[in-house]
Design a protein around this motif. Sequence first.
Motif, short mmCIF file in Angstrom:
data_model
loop_
_atom_site.label_atom_id
_atom_site.label_comp_id
_atom_site.label_asym_id
_atom_site.label_seq_id
_atom_site.Cartn_x
_atom_site.Cartn_y
_atom_site.Cartn_z
N PHE A 137 0.83 -1.21 0.00
CA PHE A 137 0.00 0.00 0.00
C PHE A 137 0.86 1.26 0.00
CE2 PHE A 137 -2.48 3.29 2.31
CZ PHE A 137 -3.57 3.36 1.46
N GLN A 138 1.93 1.27 0.80
CA GLN A 138 2.81 2.43 0.85
C GLN A 138 3.54 2.64 -0.47
OE1 GLN A 138 5.09 1.29 4.36
NE2 GLN A 138 4.03 2.81 5.60
N ALA A 139 3.94 1.53 -1.12
CA ALA A 139 4.59 1.65 -2.43
C ALA A 139 3.62 2.23 -3.46
CB ALA A 139 5.09 0.28 -2.90
N LEU A 140 2.36 1.78 -3.39
CA LEU A 140 1.34 2.30 -4.31
C LEU A 140 1.09 3.78 -4.05
CD1 LEU A 140 -0.94 1.97 -6.42
CD2 LEU A 140 -2.44 1.24 -4.53
N MET A 141 0.99 4.16 -2.79
CA MET A 141 0.72 5.55 -2.45
C MET A 141 1.90 6.46 -2.82
SD MET A 141 -2.35 5.73 -1.40
CE MET A 141 -2.77 4.33 -2.45
N THR A 142 3.12 5.96 -2.69
CA THR A 142 4.30 6.75 -3.09
C THR A 142 4.27 6.99 -4.59
OG1 THR A 142 5.62 5.83 -1.27
CG2 THR A 142 6.82 6.84 -3.10
N ALA A 143 3.94 5.94 -5.35
CA ALA A 143 3.86 6.08 -6.81
C ALA A 143 2.70 6.99 -7.20
CB ALA A 143 3.70 4.71 -7.46
N LEU A 144 1.56 6.84 -6.52
CA LEU A 144 0.41 7.71 -6.80
C LEU A 144 0.72 9.16 -6.44
CD1 LEU A 144 -2.78 5.71 -5.73
CD2 LEU A 144 -2.36 6.75 -7.96
N ALA A 145 1.51 9.34 -5.38
CA ALA A 145 1.90 10.69 -4.98
C ALA A 145 2.60 11.41 -6.11
CB ALA A 145 2.82 10.63 -3.75
N ALA A 146 3.43 10.66 -6.85
CA ALA A 146 4.19 11.26 -7.95
C ALA A 146 3.38 11.46 -9.20
CB ALA A 146 5.42 10.40 -8.25
N THR A 147 2.35 10.62 -9.41
CA THR A 147 1.59 10.70 -10.66
C THR A 147 0.31 11.53 -10.56
OG1 THR A 147 0.53 8.58 -10.15
CG2 THR A 147 2.44 8.52 -11.59
N VAL A 148 -0.40 11.42 -9.42
CA VAL A 148 -1.60 12.24 -9.26
C VAL A 148 -1.14 13.65 -8.92
CG1 VAL A 148 -3.73 12.60 -7.96
CG2 VAL A 148 -2.99 10.28 -8.51
N GLY A 149 -1.08 14.49 -9.93
CA GLY A 149 -0.56 15.84 -9.76
C GLY A 149 -1.32 16.84 -10.59
N THR A 150 -0.63 17.89 -10.98
CA THR A 150 -1.28 18.95 -11.75
C THR A 150 -1.80 18.45 -13.10
OG1 THR A 150 0.89 19.63 -12.58
CG2 THR A 150 0.04 20.79 -10.67
N GLY A 151 -1.26 17.33 -13.59
CA GLY A 151 -1.75 16.76 -14.85
C GLY A 151 -3.21 16.35 -14.76
N ASN A 152 -3.65 15.93 -13.55
CA ASN A 152 -5.04 15.52 -13.38
C ASN A 152 -5.99 16.71 -13.35
OD1 ASN A 152 -3.17 13.51 -11.78
ND2 ASN A 152 -4.98 12.35 -12.37
N MET A 205 10.33 21.91 -9.60
CA MET A 205 10.08 23.32 -9.86
C MET A 205 8.73 23.59 -10.50
SD MET A 205 13.79 24.87 -10.92
CE MET A 205 14.10 23.73 -12.26
N VAL A 206 8.31 22.74 -11.43
CA VAL A 206 7.00 22.92 -12.06
C VAL A 206 5.90 22.83 -11.01
CG1 VAL A 206 5.35 21.90 -13.67
CG2 VAL A 206 7.75 22.09 -14.30
N GLN A 207 6.02 21.85 -10.11
CA GLN A 207 5.01 21.66 -9.07
C GLN A 207 5.01 22.84 -8.09
OE1 GLN A 207 2.99 19.12 -9.50
NE2 GLN A 207 4.23 18.25 -11.15
N ALA A 208 6.21 23.26 -7.66
CA ALA A 208 6.32 24.37 -6.71
C ALA A 208 5.73 25.65 -7.29
CB ALA A 208 7.78 24.58 -6.32
N ASN A 209 6.00 25.90 -8.56
CA ASN A 209 5.48 27.11 -9.19
C ASN A 209 3.98 27.05 -9.34
OD1 ASN A 209 5.06 29.03 -11.83
ND2 ASN A 209 6.80 29.68 -10.56
N GLY A 260 -6.69 21.27 -4.11
CA GLY A 260 -6.29 20.08 -4.86
C GLY A 260 -4.91 20.25 -5.47
N ILE A 261 -4.66 21.41 -6.08
CA ILE A 261 -3.35 21.67 -6.69
C ILE A 261 -2.25 21.63 -5.63
CG2 ILE A 261 -1.92 23.47 -7.77
CD1 ILE A 261 -4.38 24.28 -9.40
N ILE A 262 -2.51 22.23 -4.48
CA ILE A 262 -1.51 22.25 -3.39
C ILE A 262 -1.16 20.83 -2.95
CG2 ILE A 262 -1.10 22.92 -1.00
CD1 ILE A 262 -2.89 25.38 -1.54
#
Length: 444
Positions: free
Chosen positions: A67-82, A166-170, A356-358
């Motif tokens: 579950f933690q591995a899945l959440m870490t990967a989701l953390a990186a993918t569920v982002g501003t692209g969504n 940087m893209v995420q922070a901005n 959501g963006i934050i």
Amino acid sequence: METLDAIVSKINAFAWGPPMLILLVGTGFWLTINLRGLQFTKLGHALYLALVKRREEGDEPGDITHFQALMTALAATVGTGNIAGVATAIAIGGPGALFWMWITGLVGMATKYAEAILAVKYREVDANGEMCGGPMYYISKGLNMPWLGTVFAVFASVAAFGIGNMVQANSVADAVEATFHVPFWATGAVLMVLSAIVILGGIKSIAKVTSLLVPVMIVFYVISACYIIFSNIAEVPAALMFIVKQAFNPTAAVGGFAGATIMMAIRFGVARGVFSNESGLGSAPIAAAAAQTKHPTTQALVSMTQTFIDTIVVCTMTGLVLILTGTWSNGQTGAELTTTAFQAGMPGGAYIVTIGIILFAYSTILGWCYYGEKSIEYLFGVKSVLPYRVVFVIFIGVGAVAKLSLVWNISDTLNGLMAIPNLIGLIMLTPVVVSETKKYFDNK
């Protein structure tokens, strides 16, 4: 500088152009055929392992749970692209772009499965006793091509500073300033501190935070979207039919209604789908390699649910809100369009998108730091990890206050180029993926 920018733009056009997108989706189809549609027949079992069982019984090798591995990967993918990516795809490619995002996600589940199975099979234990894995390892060991593994690691370690930093922070600083009128530098400082607290603790610290943060942020966003969807429930069947129809007879909102073509719908749907779920880029298997598991297939099943959640669930929610509120054709694009749609659909909708963006961007920073540090460790050893983390945190502040377009373009290009060595590895190691899968289900 302008010449360099022009060169980078041309490389970027190739890295995210039609040939690369065809290769990414084509690899997904190739793996789907070889695995006999496993992402469809075993999806229920995979979701059970990921969200109900969550971890294997016993003292299995690894640093974090399934579950933690899945959440870490989701953390990186569920982002501003969504949030921004879906809006851009629909605004330029028409509502039919969402259909092609679905196709990308469905075949991408097979790609994500294959990445994870290879990451666990070829992982190693480093000098600190932590698991290390990912494309650089399965390319180096599985194909006996260490030079190609090095190429991937270089691309990933640098790309992390752009797409995952940087893209995420901005994006966060911009959203917070627009909604709450907080200065960019203040947002950057807070982000640096919050990120440093988690990042400097390594994968176990990152996994603990993401396993709490990611479910909350996804449920928060999806419930908000569902409020708008159920408020317009009578129109949902027509909206879904509209999406399918527009996939083959598209209408674009930006640039005039006559400007849309099927190719635009496919291109922007596939591009934003891949950008969102990262299937084939080779980033997510780095987190999968740290999972506590005895058999590679178990974690692979869990990992493929990442693409399902990211694209089929979260991206669909955003797309339906845009279409049901009728805002998709107002001429806006990106996060601005999504904000307008949520504001039109419910009271306080603009705040929902900002929050959501934050949350999405902050979680992406955490996940991508781990990807970058494991890539740098592959290149220079465990002693390089701590300096990398420190520099990564510093660049969060830089990204929040500066629009470094050239740096972003370079990072975006490297992010796309990561896929080339990874896809070579996936295609050539397909027999290994099939063999491990057969072995697991024959024993079951």
